[in-house]
Scaffold this active site. Structure first.
Site, short mmCIF file in Angstrom:
data_model
loop_
_atom_site.label_atom_id
_atom_site.label_comp_id
_atom_site.label_asym_id
_atom_site.label_seq_id
_atom_site.Cartn_x
_atom_site.Cartn_y
_atom_site.Cartn_z
CB SER A 17 62.95 4.05 -9.55
OG SER A 17 63.59 2.81 -9.33
CE1 TYR A 19 64.13 6.30 -4.70
CE2 TYR A 19 63.79 4.10 -5.60
CZ TYR A 19 64.30 5.39 -5.72
OH TYR A 19 64.98 5.75 -6.86
CB ALA A 33 54.94 3.82 -1.72
CB SER A 34 57.80 8.02 -3.33
OG SER A 34 59.08 7.53 -3.74
CE LYS A 35 62.17 7.91 -7.13
NZ LYS A 35 62.48 9.22 -7.71
CB ILE A 67 71.85 5.55 -13.03
CG1 ILE A 67 70.57 5.23 -13.81
CG2 ILE A 67 72.69 6.63 -13.71
CD1 ILE A 67 70.76 4.77 -15.23
#
Ligand code: NAD
Length: 244
Positions: free
Chosen positions: A138, A151, A153-155, A184
């Site tokens: 992202s 979120y 950190a994961s991306k 999106i």
């Protein structure tokens, strides 16, 4: 495939098997549909009970947030030529209020599952001398986002992970890339508060939100021979939302 191959051959995924995680979601379903259109055999790994739109993909239920289920799933995997990790979740909250379980589950689904799936598919890709891996990150993984420490950190983790694996497997004909969507229109974003939506649209150079198919086209490009010399890259599909 050589330099004079016709465009349709370069785009074709005939004879290839693609595993798409989260293939029942907004972006995932568009990816499944386009890879099928390109001729691939497609497996859709999504949550039990989330079979998604009917189509020619084979639905394989798996909770990617459950390490044991992921291990069992990986043990059963057939030869996969293209892996697209599209499953992703959010559990938003400012960091000082974020609960352990909200951090853990987001990291498990978005990042840990990518690691386990990549580890499972790479040996056979190496042996075959070809493979394509696309991880859906992202733009917020690159720039940060208020309320999304887990979120983002994961991306962001997916980007570092992909660049490393690209270096490790490139000599074996395996390419690893990241697609970083901006806003999106999907079930994940339809509940966003109006001001958040308006701000995101304002940031976008093209003046409109993306559609799942915009992301799917980038995934097809990276899975196909059109991108034969592209690896370790982050391809933003964000209408110019993040231009730095
Ligand atoms: P979505 O919610 O429509 O789809 C996500 C899919 O993942 C769903 O089918 C869901 O069932 C599946 N999933 C969730 N938890 C799972 C689990 N534990 N195991 C297996 N499958 C699971 O979301 P989307 O908007 O289509 O997003 C797809 C990807 O794109 C996500 O990784 C998301 O972070 C990323 N992304 C989306 C946007 C956007 O604006 N929509 C922007 C940037 C990045």
């Amino acid at each position: 495939m050589n330099e004079t191959s016709p465009l349709s051959d370069l785009l074709s995924l005939r004879g290839r098997t693609a595993l798409v995680t989260g293939g029942s979601g907004g972006i995932g379903a568009a990816v499944v549909e386009l890879l099928l259109e390109a001729g691939a055999t497609v497996l859709n790994a999504d949550l039990p009970g989330h079979e998604g739109p009917p189509g020619a993909a084979r639905y394989v239920p798996c909770d990617l947030g459950d390490a044991q289920a992921v291990a069992a799933f990986c043990d059963e995997l057939p030869q996969v030529d293209c892996l697209v990790h599209c499953a992703g979740i959010t559990r938003d909250g400012v960091v000082w209020k974020m609960r352990d379980e909200d951090w853990d589950v987001v990291l498990r689904v978005n990042l840990d599952a990518a690691f386990r799936l990549v580890r499972a598919v790479v040996p056979r890709m190496r042996k075959a001398g070809q493979g394509r891996i696309v991880l859906i990150s992202s733009i917020n993984g690159e720039r940060g986002k208020f309320g999304q420490a887990n979120y983002t950190a994961s991306k962001a983790g997916l980007i570092g992970f992909a660049r490393t694996v690209a270096r490790e497997v490139g000599r074996f004909g395996v390419r690893v890339n990241v697609v970083a969507p901006g806003l999106i229109l999907t079930p994940m974003t339809e509940s966003l508060p109006e001001p958040v939506m308006a701000r995101a649209l304002e940031e976008t150079a093209l003046g409109e939100a993306g559609r799942p198919r915009d992301v799917a086209r980038a995934v097809l490009y990276l899975c196909s021979d059109l991108s034969s010399h592209v690896t370790g890259q982050v391809l933003r599909v964000d209408g110019g939302q993040l231009t730095a």
